[in-house]
Each structure stands twice: as C-alpha cells, then as structure tokens.
Design a protein around this motif. Structure first.
Motif, mmCIF file in Angstrom:
data_model
loop_
_atom_site.group_PDB
_atom_site.id
_atom_site.type_symbol
_atom_site.label_atom_id
_atom_site.label_comp_id
_atom_site.label_asym_id
_atom_site.label_seq_id
_atom_site.Cartn_x
_atom_site.Cartn_y
_atom_site.Cartn_z
ATOM 1 N N LEU A 2 40.397 47.056 41.835
ATOM 2 C CA LEU A 2 41.807 47.132 41.479
ATOM 3 C C LEU A 2 41.988 47.262 39.973
ATOM 4 O O LEU A 2 42.893 47.967 39.504
ATOM 5 N N LYS A 3 41.132 46.580 39.201
ATOM 6 C CA LYS A 3 41.203 46.690 37.746
ATOM 7 C C LYS A 3 40.877 48.107 37.299
ATOM 8 O O LYS A 3 41.530 48.656 36.392
ATOM 9 N N MET A 4 39.889 48.739 37.917
ATOM 10 C CA MET A 4 39.538 50.111 37.568
ATOM 11 C C MET A 4 40.674 51.069 37.902
ATOM 12 O O MET A 4 40.964 51.996 37.128
ATOM 13 N N ARG A 5 41.339 50.855 39.020
ATOM 14 C CA ARG A 5 42.471 51.715 39.375
ATOM 15 C C ARG A 5 43.636 51.493 38.428
ATOM 16 O O ARG A 5 44.329 52.449 38.050
ATOM 17 N N ALA A 6 43.872 50.251 38.016
ATOM 18 C CA ALA A 6 44.936 49.978 37.047
ATOM 19 C C ALA A 6 44.636 50.629 35.704
ATOM 20 O O ALA A 6 45.543 51.126 35.024
ATOM 21 N N ASP A 7 43.359 50.648 35.305
ATOM 22 C CA ASP A 7 42.983 51.324 34.059
ATOM 23 C C ASP A 7 43.230 52.823 34.161
ATOM 24 O O ASP A 7 43.661 53.460 33.188
ATOM 25 N N ARG A 8 42.952 53.390 35.329
ATOM 26 C CA ARG A 8 43.179 54.831 35.507
ATOM 27 C C ARG A 8 44.660 55.157 35.454
ATOM 28 O O ARG A 8 45.061 56.181 34.897
ATOM 29 N N ILE A 9 45.489 54.282 36.024
ATOM 30 C CA ILE A 9 46.935 54.504 35.992
ATOM 31 C C ILE A 9 47.481 54.287 34.596
ATOM 32 O O ILE A 9 48.484 54.895 34.200
ATOM 33 N N GLY A 10 46.811 53.453 33.798
ATOM 34 C CA GLY A 10 47.267 53.169 32.452
ATOM 35 C C GLY A 10 48.169 51.969 32.358
ATOM 36 O O GLY A 10 48.920 51.824 31.389
ATOM 37 N N LEU A 11 48.121 51.076 33.352
ATOM 38 C CA LEU A 11 48.977 49.892 33.364
ATOM 39 C C LEU A 11 48.141 48.638 33.586
ATOM 40 O O LEU A 11 48.536 47.733 34.327
ATOM 41 N N SER A 12 46.983 48.560 32.954
ATOM 42 C CA SER A 12 46.069 47.446 33.195
ATOM 43 C C SER A 12 46.545 46.142 32.577
ATOM 44 O O SER A 12 46.051 45.074 32.923
ATOM 45 N N THR A 13 47.492 46.209 31.647
ATOM 46 C CA THR A 13 47.993 44.986 31.003
ATOM 47 C C THR A 13 49.299 44.498 31.616
ATOM 48 O O THR A 13 49.970 43.637 31.026
ATOM 49 N N ALA A 14 49.685 45.025 32.758
ATOM 50 C CA ALA A 14 50.948 44.628 33.390
ATOM 51 C C ALA A 14 50.845 43.207 33.926
ATOM 52 O O ALA A 14 49.782 42.767 34.385
ATOM 53 N N PRO A 15 51.955 42.446 33.908
ATOM 54 C CA PRO A 15 51.948 41.061 34.413
ATOM 55 C C PRO A 15 52.028 41.016 35.933
ATOM 56 O O PRO A 15 53.046 40.656 36.505
ATOM 57 N N CYS A 16 50.946 41.377 36.592
ATOM 58 C CA CYS A 16 50.890 41.385 38.055
ATOM 59 C C CYS A 16 49.748 40.485 38.502
ATOM 60 O O CYS A 16 48.651 40.509 37.919
ATOM 61 N N PHE A 17 49.978 39.672 39.540
ATOM 62 C CA PHE A 17 48.968 38.750 40.058
ATOM 63 C C PHE A 17 48.193 39.432 41.194
ATOM 64 O O PHE A 17 48.799 40.057 42.080
ATOM 65 N N ILE A 18 46.877 39.301 41.160
ATOM 66 C CA ILE A 18 45.998 39.922 42.145
ATOM 67 C C ILE A 18 45.335 38.825 42.977
ATOM 68 O O ILE A 18 44.854 37.822 42.440
ATOM 69 N N LEU A 19 45.305 39.024 44.299
ATOM 70 C CA LEU A 19 44.658 38.087 45.215
ATOM 71 C C LEU A 19 43.871 38.886 46.237
ATOM 72 O O LEU A 19 44.411 39.785 46.893
ATOM 73 N N THR A 20 42.588 38.599 46.372
ATOM 74 C CA THR A 20 41.746 39.235 47.386
ATOM 75 C C THR A 20 41.506 38.219 48.491
ATOM 76 O O THR A 20 40.667 37.326 48.360
ATOM 77 N N GLU A 21 42.248 38.340 49.564
ATOM 78 C CA GLU A 21 42.205 37.388 50.671
ATOM 79 C C GLU A 21 42.619 38.100 51.943
ATOM 80 O O GLU A 21 43.415 39.046 51.927
ATOM 81 N N THR A 22 42.069 37.662 53.083
ATOM 82 C CA THR A 22 42.411 38.258 54.373
ATOM 83 C C THR A 22 42.987 37.250 55.356
ATOM 84 O O THR A 22 43.454 37.648 56.420
ATOM 85 N N CYS A 23 42.955 35.970 55.060
ATOM 86 C CA CYS A 23 43.527 34.956 55.950
ATOM 87 C C CYS A 23 45.015 34.827 55.655
ATOM 88 O O CYS A 23 45.415 34.538 54.519
ATOM 89 N N VAL A 24 45.839 35.030 56.648
ATOM 90 C CA VAL A 24 47.285 35.052 56.424
ATOM 91 C C VAL A 24 47.800 33.668 56.055
ATOM 92 O O VAL A 24 48.757 33.543 55.268
ATOM 93 N N GLU A 25 47.197 32.601 56.578
ATOM 94 C CA GLU A 25 47.645 31.251 56.226
ATOM 95 C C GLU A 25 47.393 30.958 54.748
ATOM 96 O O GLU A 25 48.254 30.389 54.061
ATOM 97 N N ARG A 26 46.224 31.351 54.232
ATOM 98 C CA ARG A 26 45.932 31.104 52.824
ATOM 99 C C ARG A 26 46.767 32.002 51.914
ATOM 100 O O ARG A 26 47.132 31.604 50.803
#
Length: 480
Positions: free
Chosen positions: A138-162
């Motif tokens: 996701l960081k590499m894709r954000a760098d390609r888009i040119g918005l890698s410093t945007a205030p967005c939170f990233i979470l890599t998770e597949t359990c819906v409860e968590r």
C-alpha cells in the motif's frame, strides 16, 4: 466434541436447505446450492454460528414507534469527497452512515480508486483496511499516486470483529474494506469468501455503519458472468452498488451506479488510467470524439445523455458485401437486437437493401450506450457507409427511430443542443415534434456560434438533408 452441521445455501438469493437441490425453489436458479459448515454451540454461553446468531458490535436501544408527522424531512448529511466524478455518481456526496459496495473486474482499478479517494481527503479521518495487500504494498502504491504523506490510517486485517474493534477505538469518518471476500467472522466455521461468511461480515459492517454513523466502502469481486460475487442478499444489504468497468485496451474507466438509495442511478463518472493513478475526465465529449484530418464514410456523431450530463460520442458503421451466405451483424457498445430493428426499418420503410450486406457497428471510446436517442446517428452512419459518402464532421444527431420510420422526440433536447453548440457543431438533427424554448439559430453559449437546428419527421427527410441531392434521388429509386 459436538458434531458439525452442514447446510446448503443458494448463492443467488441466499435461500437455505438441509440437503443439496438442483433447482432453488425460491429464485428458480439451477446448480446454485453450495455446502457450508455451521459450527455447533460453543461452551461458555455463545450461541451457534449462523446468520441469525451474530454478535452485535455494540448494544443499541430498541426504537419506539413515532408518528409520521413528527419525523422531520431533512435530507441526509453528505460528505464531499473531493472527487467530482464520484460525488456525481453518489448523488452529491457520500451519505454519512451509508454502506457502499464497489465491484469490478480484477485489475480494473477498484483498489486504486478507493485508495486515491482515501489519501486525498484531509478533512476526514480515513481507515483503509486491506486483506489482500500488505502495508508495504500500500505504501508503494501511495508513492506512485504521489500522496504518501496523506493522513490516512492503514490496517491489514481480515477478521471482521477485530476490524470493528479497531474502528470503534479510532472513530474514523470513512472506512474502506478491501475486499469483502477476504473477511471472515470468528463465529462462522467456514472459509473466507463463502456465502455465509460474506453475508455475515456484510451484516456486521452494516450494523456498525448505521449505529456509529460511519460510512463504509466495501470492494467486491465479480464472477465470470459479470455479476457481483457472493449471495444476492449482499446487494440488498448495502445502500449503494457502484460498478467500475472499462476495456483493458483503453485507458478510460467508467463508474456507474447500479443501486443508490440516496440518489439517481443514471449518473456516470469517467476516469483515465495513468501511471500516477486515475485522472478525472471533466469533459468526456472531447475525448470520445476522434480528431480526423480526412473525411471518412461510416461515422456519425450522436448527442446522448448519461444522467444529467450531455455527452457527444462517435458512432462508426461498416457496411460491405456478405462473405458467407448468412450476413453478419455485430455491435460493440450497442444493443445488437436494436441494431437488427434499425436495419429492418431501413430496408422495409426506406428501400435500403441490406439483406446481403454485412453490418458492423462500434461506439468509439469503449463505452456502452443504451440511450435510444443515438438511433438517428446509427442510421446515419449505416447510410453513410452503405453509400460510401462521408457525412459532414460538423453535424450531429439526437433522435429515436420508430418502426414506421418516423423520428421520435427524446428527453433533455435543450441540453444536447447546448453541448453540441459548445463543441462547435454547426447543425444538429432532431425530431420535428420537439418544442424548443429558444428560437433555432440563436446561440445559447456566449462564446459559441449559433447552431442550426434541423427538425426532421422521418428518415426520408434525414436522407435529403445529410446526403447530396444525386445520392438521395438515387436512393429513392426502387431496387437501390
């Protein structure tokens, strides 16, 4: 250990059965029942798994009945996403607390679109949940888009409860789930992507979005038939269904609304896929019209409508001698059955011989149009290719063709005329039965020359106006 129970679910409508059935008794579809494992009741007080035994993410008070007169008619609160195309398709912005499903073919750009929207929103708190890609990807894709410093939170998770637990602690304005097929619930003993898991996770996310007034985007896969993967009940749960489509051989992508509880389903957004991401196309008419230096037969310009937006598109036709005993009929971006109807009208009502001719039709730009107003342009393009006479590049058409050969009126004709006038067209052919609010020949745009509005009643009048006199006279002779 308690014995596991299996149950069969229809992937089209979600109906359940204790045994496999060849035909679903609810929706009538064949070979749609799939086996799912339902867990036995757990020790410790938790109920059995299943769609009706889900655990609510937060307790909510039961609503009491209210008189209709006491309910205010105030519209829903909308969030402006900063993407004019997406805001238009959503009906003016994202409704707070809504649940949206974005579908499309693999690699079409769904994740790029959602990540780009999430990264460019500085006014809202965004949580982007990915079950398919890692944080580094996701960081590499954000760098390609040119918005890698945007205030967005990233979470890599597949359990819906968590995921819901993290979202409740973060309290974001918008949550993006990529994708719903990768999520699973701990209360369902089946693999991620199964019918029960998709239905359960979507129901959990719906309750989370409605109770917390947090908008949730869900990215979904599609089947080889082009429909959204998962049970049909998934489309009923969500508030909005967006379809992201396009041809891999073209750079343009089209975003359509298949279902929208808060707006129209006739709007369309156009994007151009570039190395830096998706670029909004604010004026689709200019990109859909080819820039030709020489006049060629078989092309006509149609003024169509996509929602409230007028668009001018190029219709291409090729008419030639049949190679086989049965003539070929092919249409790209246009309904083939309607093409057959228009060809029958040309032959029956106008004497234009197409019985032993191959006819190929193409809508330039890789888009699909269902507006009946392009009938007149289709007929003009077929006529031009059949006679090998090029039409004027300054002419455009907007009209529906009836079975008797008459030109019928279409909706929003004033907007179609104004768009053709803005792009510099000199004539537009419409139905005689239109009543125009401004006199023909007067300019509607301050910086544009006035366009000549030609009103025709039938195809014969069209032929006499678009073809040279000798060609039109030859067409009127029997047997031609």
């Amino acid at each position: 250990m308690a014995k596991l129970k299996t149950i069969f679910h229809c992937r089209e409508c979600g109906a359940s059965s204790p045994k496999w059935l060849g035909k679903c008794p609810t929706c009538g579809a064949w070979n749609t029942f799939e086996e799912e494992i339902v867990a036995a009741p757990r020790a410790g007080g938790k109920g059995g798994a299943g769609f009706g035994a889900r655990q609510t993410p937060r307790a909510a008070a039961a609503p009491a009945p209210r008189p209709l007169a006491e309910i205010t008619g105030q519209g829903p609160e909308r969030l402006t996403l900063g993407d004019a195309e997406l805001d238009r398709v959503l009906g003016g912005g994202l409704v707070r607390g809504s649940l949206l499903l974005v579908g499309g073919e693999p690699g079409i750009g769904k994740s790029t679109l959602m990540l780009q929207v999430a990264l460019q929103l500085d006014a809202y708190k965004i949580l982007y949940v990915s079950g398919e890609e890692s944080e580094q990807q996701l960081k590499m894709r954000a760098d390609r888009i040119g918005l890698s410093t945007a205030p967005c939170f990233i979470l890599t998770e597949t359990c819906v409860e968590r995921i819901i637990e993290q979202a409740e602690s973060l309290q974001p304005d918008i949550v993006v789930i990529d994708s719903i097929q990768t999520l699973y619930s701990e209360d369902v003993e089946s693999s991620a992507g199964s019918i029960v898991q998709i239905r359960e996770c979507a129901a959990r996310l719906q309750q989370f979005a409605k109770t917390g007034r947090i908008s949730v985007f869900m990215i979904g896969h599609i089947t080889k038939e082009g429909s959204l993967a998962g049970p049909k009940v998934l489309e009923h749960i969500v508030d909005t269904v967006l379809q992201f489509e396009g041809d891999r051989h073209y750079d343009y992508r089209i975003l359509r609304s298949l279902k929208n509880r808060f707006g129209s389903t006739h709007e369309m957004g156009i994007y151009e896929m570039q190395a830096q991401g998706l670029r909004q196309v604010s004026n689709p008419s200019e990109i859909l019209l080819s820039k030709r230096e020489t006049l060629l037969s078989g092309t006509a310009i149609a003024a169509t409508m996509e929602g409230l937006r007028p668009i001018l598109i190029e219709v291409q036709a090729l008419v030639g001698g049949a190679t086989y005993s049965v003539p070929q009929r092919s249409a790209t971006g246009f309904d083939l059955r309607r093409l057959h109807m228009l060809l029958a009208v040309l032959e029956k009502r106008c004497g234009f011989r197409l019985t032993q001719k191959d006819v190929f039709l193409n809508i330039a730009g890789g888009i699909r149009v269902e507006d009946p107003a392009i009938d007149l342009a289709v007929v003009a393009a077929v006529l031009s290719s059949g006679t090998d006479i090029a039409l004027s590049p300054k002419d455009c058409f907007a009209g529906e063709v009836g079975l008797t050969g008459e030109i019928r009126s279409v909706s929003r004709i004033e907007q179609r005329i104004a768009e053709a006038e803005r792009l510099g067209f000199e004539r537009i052919f419409i139905s005689r039965y239109h009543r125009l609010s401004r006199p023909a020949g007067t300019a509607g745009h301050r910086d544009a020359a006035p366009i000549k509005v030609v009103q025709v009643a039938n195809l014969f009048e069209l032929f006499k106006n678009v073809l040279p006199k000798e060609a039109a006279a030859r067409q009127d002779e029997p047997g031609e």
